[in-house]
Design a protein around this motif. Structure first.
Motif, PDB file in Angstrom:
ATOM      1  N   ARG A 164     -71.340  60.557 -23.714  1.00  0.00           N
ATOM      2  CA  ARG A 164     -71.537  61.439 -22.141  1.00  0.00           C
ATOM      3  C   ARG A 164     -71.486  60.913 -21.075  1.00  0.00           C
ATOM      4  O   ARG A 164     -70.787  61.859 -20.224  1.00  0.00           O
ATOM      5  N   SER A 165     -71.765  59.450 -20.835  1.00  0.00           N
ATOM      6  CA  SER A 165     -72.143  59.150 -19.665  1.00  0.00           C
ATOM      7  C   SER A 165     -70.616  58.285 -19.115  1.00  0.00           C
ATOM      8  O   SER A 165     -70.022  57.868 -19.687  1.00  0.00           O
ATOM      9  N   GLY A 166     -70.031  59.061 -17.484  1.00  0.00           N
ATOM     10  CA  GLY A 166     -69.300  58.228 -16.733  1.00  0.00           C
ATOM     11  C   GLY A 166     -67.812  59.233 -17.209  1.00  0.00           C
ATOM     12  O   GLY A 166     -66.985  58.173 -17.416  1.00  0.00           O
ATOM     13  N   THR A 167     -68.097  60.357 -18.575  1.00  0.00           N
ATOM     14  CA  THR A 167     -67.061  60.374 -18.118  1.00  0.00           C
ATOM     15  C   THR A 167     -66.319  61.976 -17.491  1.00  0.00           C
ATOM     16  O   THR A 167     -64.960  62.063 -17.934  1.00  0.00           O
ATOM     17  N   ALA A 168     -66.797  62.119 -16.988  1.00  0.00           N
ATOM     18  CA  ALA A 168     -66.181  63.249 -16.089  1.00  0.00           C
ATOM     19  C   ALA A 168     -64.827  63.246 -15.740  1.00  0.00           C
ATOM     20  O   ALA A 168     -64.580  62.462 -14.887  1.00  0.00           O
ATOM     21  N   VAL A 169     -64.199  64.035 -15.010  1.00  0.00           N
ATOM     22  CA  VAL A 169     -63.136  63.686 -14.825  1.00  0.00           C
ATOM     23  C   VAL A 169     -63.035  63.919 -12.440  1.00  0.00           C
ATOM     24  O   VAL A 169     -63.326  64.290 -12.234  1.00  0.00           O
ATOM     25  N   THR A 170     -62.484  62.221 -12.399  1.00  0.00           N
ATOM     26  CA  THR A 170     -63.065  62.429 -10.741  1.00  0.00           C
ATOM     27  C   THR A 170     -61.856  61.707 -10.483  1.00  0.00           C
ATOM     28  O   THR A 170     -61.350  60.989 -10.625  1.00  0.00           O
ATOM     29  N   ASN A 171     -62.413  61.273  -8.683  1.00  0.00           N
ATOM     30  CA  ASN A 171     -61.290  60.653  -8.031  1.00  0.00           C
ATOM     31  C   ASN A 171     -61.968  59.324  -7.731  1.00  0.00           C
ATOM     32  O   ASN A 171     -61.484  59.039  -6.346  1.00  0.00           O
ATOM     33  N   PHE A 172     -62.994  59.212  -7.763  1.00  0.00           N
ATOM     34  CA  PHE A 172     -64.415  58.193  -7.279  1.00  0.00           C
ATOM     35  C   PHE A 172     -63.750  57.183  -6.894  1.00  0.00           C
ATOM     36  O   PHE A 172     -63.397  56.393  -5.992  1.00  0.00           O
ATOM     37  N   GLU A 173     -62.320  56.814  -7.395  1.00  0.00           N
ATOM     38  CA  GLU A 173     -62.020  54.881  -7.913  1.00  0.00           C
ATOM     39  C   GLU A 173     -61.420  55.538  -6.335  1.00  0.00           C
ATOM     40  O   GLU A 173     -61.139  54.153  -5.313  1.00  0.00           O
TER      41      GLU A 173
ATOM     42  N   LYS B 197     -61.805  73.206 -19.773  1.00  0.00           N
ATOM     43  CA  LYS B 197     -61.146  72.704 -18.694  1.00  0.00           C
ATOM     44  C   LYS B 197     -59.839  72.141 -18.983  1.00  0.00           C
ATOM     45  O   LYS B 197     -60.317  71.531 -20.753  1.00  0.00           O
ATOM     46  N   ASN B 198     -59.399  72.120 -18.570  1.00  0.00           N
ATOM     47  CA  ASN B 198     -57.890  70.875 -19.253  1.00  0.00           C
ATOM     48  C   ASN B 198     -57.952  70.096 -18.090  1.00  0.00           C
ATOM     49  O   ASN B 198     -57.928  70.042 -17.132  1.00  0.00           O
ATOM     50  N   LYS B 199     -57.778  68.740 -19.078  1.00  0.00           N
ATOM     51  CA  LYS B 199     -58.311  67.626 -18.315  1.00  0.00           C
ATOM     52  C   LYS B 199     -57.286  67.144 -17.728  1.00  0.00           C
ATOM     53  O   LYS B 199     -57.091  66.911 -16.536  1.00  0.00           O
ATOM     54  N   VAL B 200     -56.014  67.056 -18.180  1.00  0.00           N
ATOM     55  CA  VAL B 200     -54.739  66.391 -17.090  1.00  0.00           C
ATOM     56  C   VAL B 200     -54.631  67.710 -16.090  1.00  0.00           C
ATOM     57  O   VAL B 200     -54.177  67.590 -14.980  1.00  0.00           O
ATOM     58  N   VAL B 201     -55.442  69.163 -16.104  1.00  0.00           N
ATOM     59  CA  VAL B 201     -54.930  69.864 -15.159  1.00  0.00           C
ATOM     60  C   VAL B 201     -55.801  69.194 -13.856  1.00  0.00           C
ATOM     61  O   VAL B 201     -55.683  69.397 -13.356  1.00  0.00           O
ATOM     62  N   ALA B 202     -57.149  68.986 -14.245  1.00  0.00           N
ATOM     63  CA  ALA B 202     -58.246  68.699 -13.346  1.00  0.00           C
ATOM     64  C   ALA B 202     -57.671  67.132 -12.816  1.00  0.00           C
ATOM     65  O   ALA B 202     -58.538  67.416 -11.497  1.00  0.00           O
ATOM     66  N   GLU B 203     -57.470  66.585 -13.805  1.00  0.00           N
ATOM     67  CA  GLU B 203     -56.392  65.052 -12.809  1.00  0.00           C
ATOM     68  C   GLU B 203     -55.594  65.522 -11.809  1.00  0.00           C
ATOM     69  O   GLU B 203     -55.933  64.917 -10.857  1.00  0.00           O
ATOM     70  N   TYR B 204     -54.839  66.526 -12.332  1.00  0.00           N
ATOM     71  CA  TYR B 204     -53.874  67.080 -10.993  1.00  0.00           C
ATOM     72  C   TYR B 204     -53.998  67.554  -9.849  1.00  0.00           C
ATOM     73  O   TYR B 204     -54.442  66.823  -9.270  1.00  0.00           O
ATOM     74  N   ALA B 205     -55.559  68.176 -10.017  1.00  0.00           N
ATOM     75  CA  ALA B 205     -55.769  69.058  -8.638  1.00  0.00           C
ATOM     76  C   ALA B 205     -57.070  68.078  -7.978  1.00  0.00           C
ATOM     77  O   ALA B 205     -56.267  68.022  -6.768  1.00  0.00           O
TER      78      ALA B 205
ATOM     79  N   GLN C  71     -61.560  64.060  -1.042  1.00  0.00           N
ATOM     80  CA  GLN C  71     -63.172  64.225  -0.676  1.00  0.00           C
ATOM     81  C   GLN C  71     -63.274  64.004  -2.325  1.00  0.00           C
ATOM     82  O   GLN C  71     -63.146  64.128  -3.707  1.00  0.00           O
ATOM     83  N   PRO C  72     -64.555  62.547  -2.573  1.00  0.00           N
ATOM     84  CA  PRO C  72     -64.656  62.041  -3.689  1.00  0.00           C
ATOM     85  C   PRO C  72     -66.101  63.895  -4.903  1.00  0.00           C
ATOM     86  O   PRO C  72     -67.032  64.325  -4.378  1.00  0.00           O
ATOM     87  N   MET C  73     -64.394  64.160  -5.583  1.00  0.00           N
ATOM     88  CA  MET C  73     -65.464  65.000  -5.884  1.00  0.00           C
ATOM     89  C   MET C  73     -64.803  64.643  -8.153  1.00  0.00           C
ATOM     90  O   MET C  73     -64.174  63.672  -8.027  1.00  0.00           O
ATOM     91  N   GLY C  74     -66.339  65.496  -8.912  1.00  0.00           N
ATOM     92  CA  GLY C  74     -65.742  65.495 -10.234  1.00  0.00           C
ATOM     93  C   GLY C  74     -65.589  66.777 -11.045  1.00  0.00           C
ATOM     94  O   GLY C  74     -66.269  67.734 -10.362  1.00  0.00           O
ATOM     95  N   VAL C  75     -65.258  66.849 -12.205  1.00  0.00           N
ATOM     96  CA  VAL C  75     -64.818  68.402 -12.749  1.00  0.00           C
ATOM     97  C   VAL C  75     -66.203  68.058 -14.489  1.00  0.00           C
ATOM     98  O   VAL C  75     -65.230  66.886 -14.463  1.00  0.00           O
ATOM     99  N   ALA C  76     -66.794  68.436 -14.910  1.00  0.00           N
ATOM    100  CA  ALA C  76     -67.173  68.075 -16.036  1.00  0.00           C
ATOM    101  C   ALA C  76     -67.263  70.056 -16.704  1.00  0.00           C
ATOM    102  O   ALA C  76     -67.208  70.646 -16.379  1.00  0.00           O
ATOM    103  N   GLU C  77     -67.654  70.006 -18.041  1.00  0.00           N
ATOM    104  CA  GLU C  77     -67.942  71.213 -18.816  1.00  0.00           C
ATOM    105  C   GLU C  77     -69.707  71.219 -18.915  1.00  0.00           C
ATOM    106  O   GLU C  77     -70.470  69.988 -18.492  1.00  0.00           O
TER     107      GLU C  77
END
Length: 348
Positions: free
Chosen positions: A153-162, A292-300, A306-312
């Protein structure tokens, strides 16, 4: 009644310093004893492996060895047949003496039993051993982290941190988030509402912080932000001690929607403006949703500045059935060892 002698100036501070030094010395002594014990067990395991491989000794030799060692060292714990077999398995799992001496000797013996019994691969054992040392996990916390599949589970959230954070901060921030988060300790049904979940998380703050991971410090719930005379409330606000930044966590009871990030972005701007100091790094946002739909989260997230992430998050037990039933609990391991010890206590 004897006269009370006035304490000389500085005595209280000196006593406090002495107590601290004595406590540290006790800790160093305990660590040294554990280190020698783990190395001894590894060496015994290596000897058993070598003699069984080179001289064809059978399993019965272990029973005889246990009997002779206990007779020779009646006051020393840990020489049951079962524990000798664990020593052999320990040596077989970790053939590198330098790694055992330099790294694994930092962990107590029962931590190693949990790693051996609950993890099939050397890579997983090495990962959990490193985390246990880094975060000073107790044995029970280590077992809990294994059973809740922390590594997966670690490091698997959808983020834009990079895209939004410097390289070192991006890597640490990404590894600080999980997906999914497990909130089964709350005792809530899958239909629980956002505010109910939020209240329960604060009520069970110790477990919540453990699930969030190392570095998170709780700041507040329903934190008030006054923006232009209007009031807004952040669900949960944390500060990450390693990242040196605030972390805004927003809960959504349903499926992720792109517009959720607009609200979270607004909160990040407000925290950066009103709460963050010049010594803090930019605030990070985490949106927790039921699905969540992972692809939708990546697009959003792609166009967000701003640095954000989405996780279930999960409210109910989701450990695979085969993992629940096929692995012994740490209590079962201890009971089995205690049963072999007859007149002895636990080997650790």
């Amino acid at each position: 009644m004897p006269d009370i002698v006035p304490l000389p100036p500085g005595y209280a501070d000196w006593l406090t310093s002495l107590k601290s030094r004595i406590h540290q010395a006790q800790q160093r002594a305990a660590l040294a004893v554990n280190r020698e014990l783990v190395l001894l067990y590894w060496q015994i395991g290596q000897d058993i492996l070598t003699r069984q491989a080179q001289q064809g000794w059978g399993a019965k030799v272990i029973d005889r060895l246990a009997q002779d060692l206990r007779a020779a060292f009646p006051d020393m714990k840990g020489f049951s047949p079962r524990n000798l077999k664990y020593m052999r398995a320990f040596a077989q799992a970790w053939p590198d003496a330098d790694f055992v001496q330099g790294v694994l000797a930092q962990l107590p013996w029962y931590h190693h039993l949990a790693l051996l019994d609950k993890l099939p691969s050397p890579e997983a054992r090495r990962w959990y051993a490193a985390k246990a040392i880094e975060h000073n996990w107790s044995r029970n916390v280590l077992v809990m982290q294994i059973e809740t599949q922390l590594q997966e589970r670690s490091g698997t959230a959808v983020t834009n941190f990079e895209a939004q954070l410097p390289k070192l901060d991006s890597d640490l921030a990404r590894e600080s988030l999980k997906d999914p988060y497990r909130f089964d300790f709350l005792g809530l049904s899958a239909e629980a509402q956002e505010r109910e979940i939020e209240h329960a998380l604060v009520k069970h703050l110790t477990e919540f912080l453990l699930e969030l991971g190392a570095g998170f410090a709780f700041v507040g719930r329903q934190v008030l932000l006054n923006v232009g005379g209007d009031e807004f409330f952040i669900d949960l606000l944390f500060y990450h001690l390693k990242l040196r930044c605030y972390v805004v966590i927003e809960l959504k009871g349903g499926k992720f929607k792109p517009e959720h990030l607009g609200q979270l972005s607004f909160y990040l701007t407000a925290v950066d403006t009103q709460i963050k100091t010049e010594h803090d790094k930019p605030t990070i946002g985490l949106l927790l949703c039921k699905s969540k739909n992972k692809v939708v989260a990546e697009y959003a997230l792609r166009d967000s500045a701003q640095p954000m992430g989405v996780a279930e998050y999960q409210l109910i037990e989701s450990l695979p059935t085969e993992l629940q039933t096929s692995l012994p609990s740490i209590e079962q391991i201890e009971q089995a060892l205690a049963g072999d010890e007859t007149t002895e206590e636990d080997p650790a």
